[in-house]
Design a protein around this motif. Structure first.
Motif, PDB file in Angstrom:
ATOM      1  N   ASP A   8      76.389 -37.235  52.960  1.00 41.33           N
ATOM      2  CA  ASP A   8      75.133 -37.532  52.255  1.00 41.33           C
ATOM      3  C   ASP A   8      74.708 -38.974  52.552  1.00 41.33           C
ATOM      4  O   ASP A   8      73.536 -39.272  52.693  1.00 41.33           O
ATOM      5  CB  ASP A   8      75.310 -37.338  50.740  1.00 41.33           C
ATOM      6  N   VAL A   9      75.709 -39.872  52.595  1.00 51.90           N
ATOM      7  CA  VAL A   9      75.430 -41.284  52.889  1.00 51.90           C
ATOM      8  C   VAL A   9      76.509 -41.817  53.816  1.00 51.90           C
ATOM      9  O   VAL A   9      77.702 -41.596  53.582  1.00 51.90           O
ATOM     10  CB  VAL A   9      75.419 -42.148  51.603  1.00 51.90           C
ATOM     11  N   VAL A  10      76.090 -42.513  54.871  1.00 51.91           N
ATOM     12  CA  VAL A  10      77.034 -43.246  55.722  1.00 51.91           C
ATOM     13  C   VAL A  10      76.792 -44.741  55.509  1.00 51.91           C
ATOM     14  O   VAL A  10      75.648 -45.206  55.611  1.00 51.91           O
ATOM     15  CB  VAL A  10      76.839 -42.901  57.219  1.00 51.91           C
ATOM     16  N   VAL A  11      77.845 -45.468  55.177  1.00 52.93           N
ATOM     17  CA  VAL A  11      77.747 -46.919  55.027  1.00 52.93           C
ATOM     18  C   VAL A  11      78.425 -47.551  56.234  1.00 52.93           C
ATOM     19  O   VAL A  11      79.594 -47.252  56.518  1.00 52.93           O
ATOM     20  CB  VAL A  11      78.420 -47.402  53.719  1.00 52.93           C
ATOM     21  N   LYS A  31      77.978 -37.594  46.068  1.00 50.42           N
ATOM     22  CA  LYS A  31      79.272 -36.934  46.315  1.00 50.42           C
ATOM     23  C   LYS A  31      79.905 -37.255  47.666  1.00 50.42           C
ATOM     24  O   LYS A  31      81.090 -37.496  47.762  1.00 50.42           O
ATOM     25  CB  LYS A  31      79.094 -35.415  46.215  1.00 50.42           C
ATOM     26  N   ASP A  32      79.117 -37.213  48.703  1.00 52.32           N
ATOM     27  CA  ASP A  32      79.716 -37.221  50.037  1.00 52.32           C
ATOM     28  C   ASP A  32      79.368 -38.516  50.772  1.00 52.32           C
ATOM     29  O   ASP A  32      78.405 -38.591  51.519  1.00 52.32           O
ATOM     30  CB  ASP A  32      79.196 -35.987  50.795  1.00 52.32           C
ATOM     31  N   ILE A  33      80.164 -39.549  50.518  1.00 49.51           N
ATOM     32  CA  ILE A  33      79.903 -40.881  51.070  1.00 49.51           C
ATOM     33  C   ILE A  33      81.011 -41.232  52.057  1.00 49.51           C
ATOM     34  O   ILE A  33      82.191 -41.036  51.755  1.00 49.51           O
ATOM     35  CB  ILE A  33      79.868 -41.940  49.948  1.00 49.51           C
ATOM     36  N   VAL A  34      80.622 -41.756  53.222  1.00 52.53           N
ATOM     37  CA  VAL A  34      81.602 -42.185  54.226  1.00 52.53           C
ATOM     38  C   VAL A  34      81.342 -43.648  54.566  1.00 52.53           C
ATOM     39  O   VAL A  34      80.205 -44.036  54.849  1.00 52.53           O
ATOM     40  CB  VAL A  34      81.494 -41.336  55.515  1.00 52.53           C
ATOM     41  N   VAL A  35      82.395 -44.462  54.534  1.00 50.69           N
ATOM     42  CA  VAL A  35      82.287 -45.868  54.944  1.00 50.69           C
ATOM     43  C   VAL A  35      82.958 -46.006  56.305  1.00 50.69           C
ATOM     44  O   VAL A  35      84.102 -45.560  56.480  1.00 50.69           O
ATOM     45  CB  VAL A  35      82.959 -46.812  53.925  1.00 50.69           C
ATOM     46  N   ALA A 198      73.596 -37.611  58.784  1.00 48.13           N
ATOM     47  CA  ALA A 198      73.398 -38.009  57.385  1.00 48.13           C
ATOM     48  C   ALA A 198      71.940 -38.395  57.162  1.00 48.13           C
ATOM     49  O   ALA A 198      71.314 -38.981  58.050  1.00 48.13           O
ATOM     50  CB  ALA A 198      74.308 -39.186  57.037  1.00 48.13           C
ATOM     51  N   PRO A 199      71.391 -38.067  55.988  1.00 50.24           N
ATOM     52  CA  PRO A 199      70.002 -38.428  55.684  1.00 50.24           C
ATOM     53  C   PRO A 199      69.835 -39.877  55.235  1.00 50.24           C
ATOM     54  O   PRO A 199      68.708 -40.363  55.116  1.00 50.24           O
ATOM     55  CB  PRO A 199      69.635 -37.461  54.556  1.00 50.24           C
ATOM     56  N   VAL A 200      70.965 -40.529  54.914  1.00 52.09           N
ATOM     57  CA  VAL A 200      70.924 -41.938  54.495  1.00 52.09           C
ATOM     58  C   VAL A 200      72.004 -42.715  55.245  1.00 52.09           C
ATOM     59  O   VAL A 200      73.174 -42.299  55.262  1.00 52.09           O
ATOM     60  CB  VAL A 200      71.142 -42.089  52.969  1.00 52.09           C
ATOM     61  N   VAL A 326      61.808 -46.465  59.554  1.00 51.68           N
ATOM     62  CA  VAL A 326      62.884 -45.469  59.637  1.00 51.68           C
ATOM     63  C   VAL A 326      63.324 -45.152  58.207  1.00 51.68           C
ATOM     64  O   VAL A 326      64.184 -45.829  57.636  1.00 51.68           O
ATOM     65  CB  VAL A 326      64.095 -45.995  60.459  1.00 51.68           C
ATOM     66  N   ARG A 327      62.733 -44.129  57.630  1.00 53.91           N
ATOM     67  CA  ARG A 327      63.070 -43.790  56.248  1.00 53.91           C
ATOM     68  C   ARG A 327      64.520 -43.322  56.175  1.00 53.91           C
ATOM     69  O   ARG A 327      65.032 -42.652  57.079  1.00 53.91           O
ATOM     70  CB  ARG A 327      62.127 -42.701  55.706  1.00 53.91           C
ATOM     71  N   GLY A 328      65.194 -43.711  55.096  1.00 54.06           N
ATOM     72  CA  GLY A 328      66.597 -43.359  54.939  1.00 54.06           C
ATOM     73  C   GLY A 328      67.546 -44.391  55.537  1.00 54.06           C
ATOM     74  O   GLY A 328      68.753 -44.274  55.391  1.00 54.06           O
TER      75      GLY A 328
END
Lengths: 383, 93
Positions: A8-11, A31-35, A198-200, A326-328
């Protein structure tokens, strides 16, 4: 660790900013975050920093960020379940020029109006706050007792461990080599271990954030400058309890609770070669500052010197926003040497922004479009 | 391994025990530099001269890799502690 092709999010970046953003997003229910971190956690600018935390700033934005972060640090141990090494012995600002002291007083008025209890102290009182201080040549001092310092390693690991408990995945030794976009929207990242859709995507890559932004097609004027720092062997407490800082004196020096004294300054020549080496010139210059300012440290030994990158913007204030084109794609970078101290608040505010909420401190002014408009928020209080 | 060995102090500068080192390796802090950041091992006056080899062997044992493949971590100057007053006098240019 197994590789998942979606999130959901990649940092991007496993420093304190990335870890705080990931933790705050997870806390808000993502919920689904990856660093992703190209080295190990806290191996970049965070782990190399001077560890200071202050609310004594010269712009309203930084004062608000500074005070909010001080308040966060005060309860961070409880919130994250791990000691972050907080030491609130204050920042003692030292002015050697009349104009500098006037600027400190101007900033103090702004700080006082925002609920920051900074005050002017005499040389006698400065010597009570910092018993070993020798600054008879100073014109004046300001002091804020809730400023201080914390352990950047423990703070970052505390955020990471709390984020892991909330389900965040961390991939170390994983470098982002490209950022994918489709039709003005973020689509994911390409890394040395594989792709993630990922969308973000959040750019919290510290000294390398402008390169990650460029991969996404976003131009920011950030640049990275090498700053050097040293640490002594541990000695008895009380040599330099507060952070001693001077803009004209070009130094910051503080003693950690375990006894070692840390000191750094702004570099000559402003090196931008992305090398993190060390120099004899710095060692000699900083040692002169130490023995002049704190004569009792003459016999104290230096055990280590290193350097790290300041990711600097034209007005020394951060870029904290979503990209227009670049949205997101969100950015949290350009802290100009203050990314550690602002991470507790910037991580929360950006997490709110990513979720479409109104950040409780407005961050509109921190969009990088201010540089094109020439609408700079210049911060005078930077070493 | 006996539980007793966990009380042995491995980093004498920072007074870190074998048990603490094992605990953090188990949590995923599997390189010398990560253990250094979280426990301060190797950050004291001896700069890891006393503890580095033992910690590298412990990482090797826990990760199942040969000790030769374990990264020794970063070495930073000065090579030995030097007094501030000596450094402040400067060197030959």
């Amino acid at each position: 660790m197994t590789w998942k092709r979606t999130a959901d999010v990649v940092v991007v970046g496993g420093g304190v900013q990335g870890c705080s953003i990931a933790y705050n997003l997870a806390k808000l229910g993502v919920k689904d975050i990856v660093v992703l971190e190209k080295g190990s956690i806290c191996s970049g600018s965070t782990g190399r920093c001077g560890a200071g935390i202050r609310a004594q700033w010269g712009t309203e934005m930084n004062c608000r960020f500074g005070l909010a972060s001080v308040e966060k640090f005060e309860q961070l141990h409880e919130e994250l379940g791990m000691d972050c090494g907080l030491n609130q012995s204050g920042y003692l600002m030292v002015a050697y020029k009349e104009s500098e002291f006037q600027q400190l007083q101007k900033s103090m008025k702004l700080q006082n109006s925002l609920g920051i209890d900074t005050r002017i102290v005499s040389y006698a009182e400065a010597r009570e706050i910092c018993p070993g201080l020798s600054a008879a040549d100073a014109v004046g001092f300001t002091f804020h007792n809730r400023d201080g310092h914390a352990d950047p390693f423990l703070t970052t690991f505390a955020y990471m461990e709390a984020a892991k408990r909330l389900g965040v995945t961390f991939h170390r030794f994983t470098e982002v080599t490209d950022v994918k976009t489709v039709g003005g929207k973020i689509a994911g990242v390409v890394t040395t271990k594989g792709d993630i859709d990922a969308p973000v995507v959040v750019d919290a890559a510290g000294g390398y954030s402008q390169f990650i932004a460029k991969m996404a097609g976003v131009d920011i004027p950030n640049f990275s400058e090498r700053h050097e720092i040293l640490i002594t062997e541990p000695v008895e407490a009380g040599v330099c309890p507060p952070m001693l800082m001077s803009f004209s004196g070009n130094y910051y020096i503080q003693q950690r609770p375990h006894g070692s004294i840390i000191g750094g300054c702004s570099p000559e020549g402003h090196p931008q070669d992305y090398e993190m080496g060390t120099s004899w010139d710095f060692l000699e210059m900083m040692s002169r500052t130490f023995v002049k300012l704190l004569p009792r440290t003459k016999g104290v030994r230096v055990v280590r010197q290193w350097s790290g990158l300041y990711n600097i913007t034209p007005d020394k204030q951060p870029v904290l926003c979503e990209a227009d084109n670049v949205r997101g794609f969100f950015l949290s970078c350009g802290y100009s040497g203050h990314g550690f101290m602002f991470a507790p608040i910037s991580g929360e505010l950006l997490a709110q922004k990513i979720l479409g909420q109104d950040p409780w401190i407005a961050i509109d002014q921190l969009h990088y479009s201010r540089f094109e408009r020439g609408d700079l928020l210049i911060e005078p209080a930077v070493v | 391994m006996s539980e007793k060995t966990n009380d042995i102090i491995i980093c004498r500068c920072e007074e870190i025990t074998l048990g603490e080192i094992r605990e953090w390796i188990a949590k995923g802090y599997e390189t010398f530099d990560e253990l250094k950041r979280v426990l301060r091992v190797g950050m004291g006056p001896c700069q890891g001269r006393g503890c580095r080899e033992m910690i590298l062997r412990e990482i090797a044992a826990k990760t199942g890799k040969p000790v030769a493949d374990i990264h020794p971590g970063t070495f930073r100057p000065p090579a030995k502690p030097v007094k501030l007053a000596v450094l402040a006098e400067g060197g030959d240019k």
